[in-house]
Write a protein that holds these residues in place. Structure first.
Motif, PDB file in Angstrom:
ATOM      1  N   ASP A 469       0.814  -1.207   0.000  1.00  0.00           N
ATOM      2  CA  ASP A 469       0.000   0.000   0.000  1.00  0.00           C
ATOM      3  C   ASP A 469       0.850   1.260   0.000  1.00  0.00           C
ATOM      4  O   ASP A 469       0.350   2.366  -0.159  1.00  0.00           O
ATOM      5  CB  ASP A 469      -0.943   0.015   1.209  1.00  0.00           C
ATOM      6  N   LEU A 488       3.451  -1.738 -12.095  1.00  0.00           N
ATOM      7  CA  LEU A 488       2.835  -2.346 -10.906  1.00  0.00           C
ATOM      8  C   LEU A 488       1.860  -3.446 -11.313  1.00  0.00           C
ATOM      9  O   LEU A 488       1.206  -3.360 -12.353  1.00  0.00           O
ATOM     10  CB  LEU A 488       2.072  -1.279 -10.109  1.00  0.00           C
ATOM     11  N   PHE A 490      -1.569  -5.007 -11.189  1.00  0.00           N
ATOM     12  CA  PHE A 490      -2.916  -4.567 -10.855  1.00  0.00           C
ATOM     13  C   PHE A 490      -3.915  -5.721 -10.935  1.00  0.00           C
ATOM     14  O   PHE A 490      -3.664  -6.741 -11.589  1.00  0.00           O
ATOM     15  CB  PHE A 490      -3.356  -3.451 -11.812  1.00  0.00           C
ATOM     16  N   ARG A 491      -5.078  -5.489 -10.301  1.00  0.00           N
ATOM     17  CA  ARG A 491      -6.168  -6.475 -10.321  1.00  0.00           C
ATOM     18  C   ARG A 491      -7.271  -6.021 -11.263  1.00  0.00           C
ATOM     19  O   ARG A 491      -7.614  -4.831 -11.325  1.00  0.00           O
ATOM     20  CB  ARG A 491      -6.752  -6.675  -8.917  1.00  0.00           C
ATOM     21  N   TYR A 496      -7.730   2.654  -9.140  1.00  0.00           N
ATOM     22  CA  TYR A 496      -6.636   2.942  -8.210  1.00  0.00           C
ATOM     23  C   TYR A 496      -6.431   4.442  -8.019  1.00  0.00           C
ATOM     24  O   TYR A 496      -6.661   5.240  -8.919  1.00  0.00           O
ATOM     25  CB  TYR A 496      -5.338   2.309  -8.705  1.00  0.00           C
ATOM     26  N   TYR A 556       0.098  -6.415 -15.350  1.00  0.00           N
ATOM     27  CA  TYR A 556       0.911  -5.250 -15.015  1.00  0.00           C
ATOM     28  C   TYR A 556       0.394  -4.028 -15.757  1.00  0.00           C
ATOM     29  O   TYR A 556      -0.042  -4.115 -16.913  1.00  0.00           O
ATOM     30  CB  TYR A 556       2.372  -5.497 -15.384  1.00  0.00           C
ATOM     31  N   VAL A 625      -0.698   3.654  -2.434  1.00  0.00           N
ATOM     32  CA  VAL A 625      -1.598   3.060  -3.417  1.00  0.00           C
ATOM     33  C   VAL A 625      -2.875   2.642  -2.697  1.00  0.00           C
ATOM     34  O   VAL A 625      -2.832   1.949  -1.675  1.00  0.00           O
ATOM     35  CB  VAL A 625      -0.961   1.819  -4.083  1.00  0.00           C
ATOM     36  N   LEU A 629      -2.149  -3.107  -3.282  1.00  0.00           N
ATOM     37  CA  LEU A 629      -2.010  -4.023  -4.417  1.00  0.00           C
ATOM     38  C   LEU A 629      -2.072  -5.489  -3.999  1.00  0.00           C
ATOM     39  O   LEU A 629      -2.595  -6.326  -4.737  1.00  0.00           O
ATOM     40  CB  LEU A 629      -0.688  -3.749  -5.137  1.00  0.00           C
ATOM     41  N   PRO A 631       0.200  -8.067  -3.952  1.00  0.00           N
ATOM     42  CA  PRO A 631       0.668  -8.995  -4.989  1.00  0.00           C
ATOM     43  C   PRO A 631       1.436 -10.208  -4.478  1.00  0.00           C
ATOM     44  O   PRO A 631       1.857 -11.041  -5.283  1.00  0.00           O
ATOM     45  CB  PRO A 631       1.610  -8.110  -5.809  1.00  0.00           C
TER      46      PRO A 631
END
Length: 761
Positions: A469, A488, A490-491, A496, A556, A625, A629, A631
């Motif tokens: 985060d 980064l 991402f989902r 974001y 990404y 963020v 994230l 990840p």
């Protein structure tokens, strides 16, 4: 004791030795070494025949070209694309022992790696000159001669692999080959060269210089080039440029690059000594009095000669379009890099490099002969068109593909099969999985686990997991003289928000964008989701960038900041697995001008380059963020990917966790013979093997120290000072336990501990 023989009217014969093996590999360059080591570790008896006194081919101290592949000097959009497996092991070992890039040290590493394999018999200074066949489609033996011990060898095996560069075994065996360029019409390749450009890449020969303690004169030999202006690019010459940075001193593309090699070498000597005469004696350079030649190559480095026809021929379209293949066993990523046949005498640019938006797959069918049933190809002779060869020919790509050939040969030996039979689905899956477990990282093909794999039933817990985060605000200010961004994971479906810190010299506007790749597995920001324009006041301030566009896929993505000389953005000292900053800079060494502008009808794409900077630079951009994230879930340890791909694919501990651990727990005790751990050695880092040098001897992400305990808390393995990507632990006796705890120390002050994959057997 004296040995004396009387005169004989009969001719004498040299000593003759017959060696039998499972696999005979001709050629001890990077490809031959990788094929031999891979096959030997899979239990195959290998004879490796090399016609030179050292291993390594173009990477050896005899020629001194650095090993490169898909990472392309960190000058393209192929993130985390360094070739894995044995070639990675060699490059990581070379970094640890030889970060300065001395090619002599690489010689010792390659020799050591081969000699450590008890299944390999190495024959140096041994030239293959004859092939014997048991039928039209099968090789039974080859003959070779070593001038150093006056010994002839008959090498017998059920399988042969030709990694000799010119394809001597394949040629003598009668396999179909091509030499030169295909027409544009044959495969519809727009980049196929015309006659003015020429059809073959030439040879190169390098030199090294050094500063002597006293002035040194140079008197050029009579055969040296007298008129330096015969070289259209002579103005690129300078006293500080030597070694393979002079790759463009190339000649021979208009000649037969096999049979005319000696004449080509003499012309290259003529050029090199003329170049040195110009540097030393022209009066155009200062501070050259103490300069002297340290080394000049005695044999040229070859680029192109024969290409042999397999069951499939890779083409320009396959490379550019990233064509997926069911039988993918390797990947490439160097640019389509073709040179004018006139080489150093050409008025054209020394090369034409056209990059792709990502790496491409290479099929197994390109590594096996369509004509000879027991013959594998490896290295630059594999089945590709001249245009595709412009990419596949580089050494790291050759080594990766050779690993596939070596593993395939081992499976053929184990199961009594012919190479073409491995093209059948169940056998092909076995080959791909054997390679994946060895670190090949075939794009899109994760490690799968059969029903007996202990990791299928293991309950995985960890001491902590890093929620991403925040990238802490504790690093240097980075001027936005060129575009900067953060890559980064991402989902899908998520919107974001980012907060960054900037410093403005005056009132201005920050332009930011959120971008992704059109193909989710790529790292080229060619799809814009949203752009923002944020007013900025003079001085330091936090800026919030709120994007309302949801991510189209789990992949990404890029937070990109447009260049603005009035702005600086704060970086962070912290580095994390699978997270990297990128910049829209230039890298002229690989024809990267910030953007590739493809000519109309060329069949290649236009796009921007966003590339990382080399350490010690390349700080991440500080930011928060929202939402985090996340990840680094422990499930990443068994998802089959051993590097970033669509996501980070790593478990990473919280930096505040003083003793990070991963625990595997089973309902019933398991008998474990082996454990394999895949660590992070930054697959973005190119690891050029010579000349350039590197800022570190161990990749900072790599876990250096770990301990493994059983269910009773008994220490059953400890490793200190690790620097390799893959650690394969084999116990003398099977370990019976219902729990394994792996305690992992953080590798560096600003790098938390991470791990990509765990395999048990």
């Amino acid at each position: 004791m004296i040995i004396r023989e009387e005169h004989t009217v009969q001719t004498r014969s040299n000593r003759l030795l017959t060696l039998q093996a499972d696999l005979v590999i001709t050629g001890g360059g990077i490809a031959g070494c990788c094929a031999a080591i891979t096959a030997a570790r899979a239990g195959t008896k290998v004879v490796l025949v090399q016609d030179r006194p050292v291993l390594g081919g173009n990477a050896s101290s005899e020629i001194r070209l650095w090993i490169l592949g898909a990472t392309s000097h960190l000058g393209n959009n192929n993130r985390w694309s360094r070739e894995g497996g044995v070639i990675d092991e060699i490059l990581i070992e070379n970094l640890y022992r030889n970060k300065e890039g001395n090619p002599l040290i690489l010689d010792t590493i390659l020799l050591e790696k081969v000699l450590q394999e008890s299944n390999i018999t190495l024959l140096l200074n041994t030239v293959v000159y004859e092939v014997h066949k048991s039928s039209e489609r099968s090789i039974s033996s080859i003959r070779a001669f070593c001038s150093q011990n006056s010994t002839e060898y008959v090498l017998q095996a059920p399988f042969f692999c030709d990694a000799s560069g010119d394809g001597i075994v394949s040629f003598l065996a009668g396999a179909a080959f091509r030499m030169g360029a295909e027409s544009k019409e044959e495969f519809g390749e727009p980049l196929a060269p015309d006659n003015d450009y020429g059809e073959l890449l030439g040879h190169s020969l390098y030199f090294y210089s050094k500063v002597a303690p006293q002035p040194v004169k140079f008197v050029a030999p009579a055969y040296a080039l007298k008129d330096i202006k015969q070289l259209p690019r002579y103005k690129l010459l300078s006293p500080g440029v030597d070694g393979c940075r002079l790759w463009w001193i190339e000649y021979g593309g208009r000649r037969d690059t096999i049979y005319d090699t000696e004449q080509i070498k003499w012309e290259l000597w003529r050029i090199v000594y003329g170049v040195w005469d110009y540097i030393k004696n022209s009066g155009n350079f200062e501070d050259v009095d103490h300069l002297t030649l340290e080394w000049v190559g005695a044999i040229p480095g070859k680029r192109e000669s024969r290409r042999f026809e397999g069951h499939y021929m890779l083409t320009q379209q396959d490379v550019v379009n990233q064509q997926p293949f069911e039988d993918a066993v390797a990947f490439g990523g160097w640019a389509l890099d073709l040179h004018p046949a006139d080489g150093v005498y050409s008025h054209l640019p020394g090369c034409n490099q056209w990059h792709t938006k990502g790496v491409y797959q290479i099929p197994y069918r390109s590594f096996i002969s369509r004509d000879i049933d027991n013959l594998f190809f490896a290295g630059r002779i594999i089945s590709v068109s001249h245009v595709a060869f412009g990419s596949s020919r580089v050494m790291a790509t050759c080594g990766l593909g050779a690993q596939a050939a070596g593993m395939a040969a081992a499976l053929c030996v184990q199961h009594g099969m012919l190479p073409r039979q491995l093209m059948e689905k169940p056998c092909l899956h076995r080959l791909q999985q054997a390679l994946s477990r060895a670190g090949q990282s075939i794009p899109g093909i994760p490690i799968s686990r059969d029903e007996n794999d202990p990791m299928r039933t293991a309950l995985i817990t960890t001491s902590s997991t890093l929620p991403l985060d925040e990238i802490p605000f504790d690093g240097p200010w980075m001027p936005l003289e060129e575009g900067a961004g953060q890559l980064l994971p991402f989902r899908k479906g998520t919107c974001y928000q980012f907060t960054i810190k900037v410093k403005a010299a005056q009132a201005t506007t920050l332009h930011a964008s959120l971008k992704v790749s059109g193909k989710p597995f790529n790292y080229t920001p060619d799809v814009t989701l949203e752009t923002l324009a944020i007013p900025v006041q003079p001085g330091e301030q936090l800026l919030t960038l709120s994007f309302t566009a949801p991510l189209p896929e789990t992949q990404y993505g890029f937070l990109l900041l447009t260049a603005n000389p009035a702005l600086q953005v704060q970086g962070s000292q912290w580095r994390y697995s699978g997270i990297v900053s990128v910049f829209n800079g230039k890298n002229k060494a690989v024809s990267n001008e910030g953007r590739q502008m493809a000519p109309e009808g060329s069949g290649v794409d236009s796009f921007e380059f966003w590339c990382p900077r080399r350490r010690p630079e390349g700080y991440n951009i500080s930011m928060t963020v929202t939402p985090a994230l996340e990840p680094y879930a422990p499930a990443s340890l068994v998802n089959g990917f051993t590097r970033p791909y669509l996501g980070a694919n790593a478990w990473v501990a919280d930096p505040a966790d003083q003793r990070p651990w991963v625990q595997l727990q089973w309902k019933a005790p398991q008998k474990l013979r082996a454990l394999t751990l895949h660590f992070d050695t930054d697959f973005d880092h190119p690891l050029e093997s010579s000349l350039m040098g590197h800022p570190e001897d161990v990749i900072p992400f790599c876990v250096r120290h770990y301990r493994i305990y059983d269910e009773h808390g008994t220490l059953i393995h400890e490793r200190e000072d690790n620097y390799q990507t893959i650690n394969h632990i084999v116990w003398d006796k099977p370990v019976k336990t219902s729990t394994l705890r792996i305690e992992i120390a953080h590798p560096a002050a600003f790098v938390p501990a991470g791990l990509f994959e765990i395999q048990c057997a």
